[in-house]
Design an enzyme around this catalytic site. Structure first.
Site, PDB file in Angstrom:
ATOM      1  CE  LYS A   1      -2.285  -0.648   3.852  1.00  0.00           C
ATOM      2  NZ  LYS A   1      -1.752  -1.889   4.416  1.00  0.00           N
TER       3      LYS A   1
ATOM      4  NE  ARG B   1      -4.398  -0.839  10.375  1.00  0.00           N
ATOM      5  CZ  ARG B   1      -3.326  -0.265   9.850  1.00  0.00           C
ATOM      6  NH1 ARG B   1      -3.383   0.981   9.455  1.00  0.00           N
ATOM      7  NH2 ARG B   1      -2.219  -0.944   9.719  1.00  0.00           N
TER       8      ARG B   1
ATOM      9  NE  ARG C   1       7.724  -2.426   6.023  1.00  0.00           N
ATOM     10  CZ  ARG C   1       6.390  -2.430   6.088  1.00  0.00           C
ATOM     11  NH1 ARG C   1       5.688  -2.048   5.063  1.00  0.00           N
ATOM     12  NH2 ARG C   1       5.763  -2.842   7.169  1.00  0.00           N
TER      13      ARG C   1
ATOM     14  NE  ARG D   1       6.055   0.180  10.492  1.00  0.00           N
ATOM     15  CZ  ARG D   1       4.957   0.036   9.766  1.00  0.00           C
ATOM     16  NH1 ARG D   1       4.935   0.433   8.512  1.00  0.00           N
ATOM     17  NH2 ARG D   1       3.889  -0.500  10.287  1.00  0.00           N
TER      18      ARG D   1
ATOM     19  NE  ARG E   1       1.878  -4.112  11.601  1.00  0.00           N
ATOM     20  CZ  ARG E   1       2.959  -3.981  10.843  1.00  0.00           C
ATOM     21  NH1 ARG E   1       4.105  -4.532  11.216  1.00  0.00           N
ATOM     22  NH2 ARG E   1       2.903  -3.307   9.723  1.00  0.00           N
TER      23      ARG E   1
END
Ligand code: AMP
Length: 296
Positions: free
Chosen positions: A13, A88, A127, A139, A150
């Site tokens: 995204k 969300r 990532r 992160r 998540r």
């Protein structure tokens, strides 16, 4: 243009949102980014969100709805925006509907990026590795344990939005497993079909800057699949060579033509000269005869 990007963590995204921002000149509104900035700045919202985010839970709806409502009112969002990571939950989607209605704004599309769950963990690992390589701060919630949480919260709280938007005829599903620029093109085609963008915005992604940023966004994808534009670029030298050969041939023809022309002209000149000589000779002979006759 106002669109929502929907998909689990690691579905691309953020990457797609950045590419669409470059292409259409609209802004990316990522609640995750805004919350991380609030945590870093130590604002009251940040203090509230910090623990929840670190554990992979969802920040209360009223907090994120408030952030988004304020952000949409900013002047840079007037041309349009891409919502990344918001809504969300169904209550967030309902709050967004109300909010847009009050602001007299229309939502153009909801783009769902569908990916294989098995690919998500390795995408997030890639990532993390790339962020480390670039010396960026990783992160806190990009760990296998938190990612599992998540994903669970995506399945239970966010996935119902697929049904929510499909019922409202807003949903478009794109295969998020394709190469990055293919996903971008598929999104563009979809937006064109919906009349959300003008056809003239098409050429932009073929440009160098897009290609460069796409590569930068996902070096791991380089060389994964030869895309159409790459194939086209590879064909170019062959096309140019064919063109050169063609013009060389016509140049040769032109030279041969000149030679031929030259030959013809020379032949003509020789014939003319010969005629002249014959004429001159005949005249001289005739003069001689006349003189002889006169002497007699
Ligand atoms: P993201 O960058 O979109 O993966 O978001 C990172 C984290 O921020 C999420 O795991 C949540 O804790 C929080 N967050 C981001 N957006 C929302 C949202 N719309 N609602 C609730 N929590 C959110």
């Amino acid at each position: 243009m106002r669109i929502i990007l929907l998909g689990p963590p690691g579905s691309g995204k953020g990457t797609q949102a950045q590419l669409l921002v470059q292409r259409y000149g609209i802004v990316q509104l990522s609640t995750g980014e805004m919350l991380r900035a609030a945590v870093a700045a130590g604002t009251p919202v940040g203090l509230k969100a910090k623990e929840i985010m670190a554990s992979g839970g969802l920040v209360p709806d009223e907090v994120v709805v408030g952030i988004i409502s304020d952000r949409i009112d900013q002047p840079d969002a007037k041309r349009g925006f891409i919502l990344d990571g918001f809504p969300r939950t169904v209550p967030q989607a309902e709050a967004l509907d109300d909010l847009l209605r009050h602001k007299h704004l229309k939502l153009d599309a909801v783009i769902e990026l569908r990916v294989n769950e098995s690919a998500l963990l390795s995408r997030v690992e890639t990532r993390v590795a790339q962020m480390r390589e670039r010396g960026e701060e990783v992160r806190l919630d990009d760990t296998p344990e938190v990612l599992t949480k998540r994903l669970a919260s995506y399945r239970s709280q966010t996935e119902p939005l697929i049904h929510y938007y499909s019922e409202r005829r807003k949903l478009s599903t794109i295969d998020g497993m394709m190469a990055i620029d293919e996903v971008t093109r598929a999104i563009h085609r979809q937006l064109l079909a919906l009349g959300a963008v003008e056809p003239k915005t098409h050429g932009k992604t073929q440009g160098k800057s897009h290609a460069r940023s796409a590569a930068k966004a996902a070096p791991a994808n380089r060389g994964a699949k030869k895309t159409k534009s790459a194939k086209k670029a590879a064909k170019k030298p062959a096309k140019a060579a064919r063109k050169t050969a063609k013009s060389a041939k016509s140049a040769k023809n032109a030279v041969t033509g000149t030679k031929k022309a030259g030959k013809t002209t020379a032949k003509k000149t020789v014939k003319k000269a010969a005629k002249k000589t014959v004429k001159k000779g005949a005249k001289k002979a005739a003069k001689k005869v006349t003189k002889k006759r006169a002497r007699r």
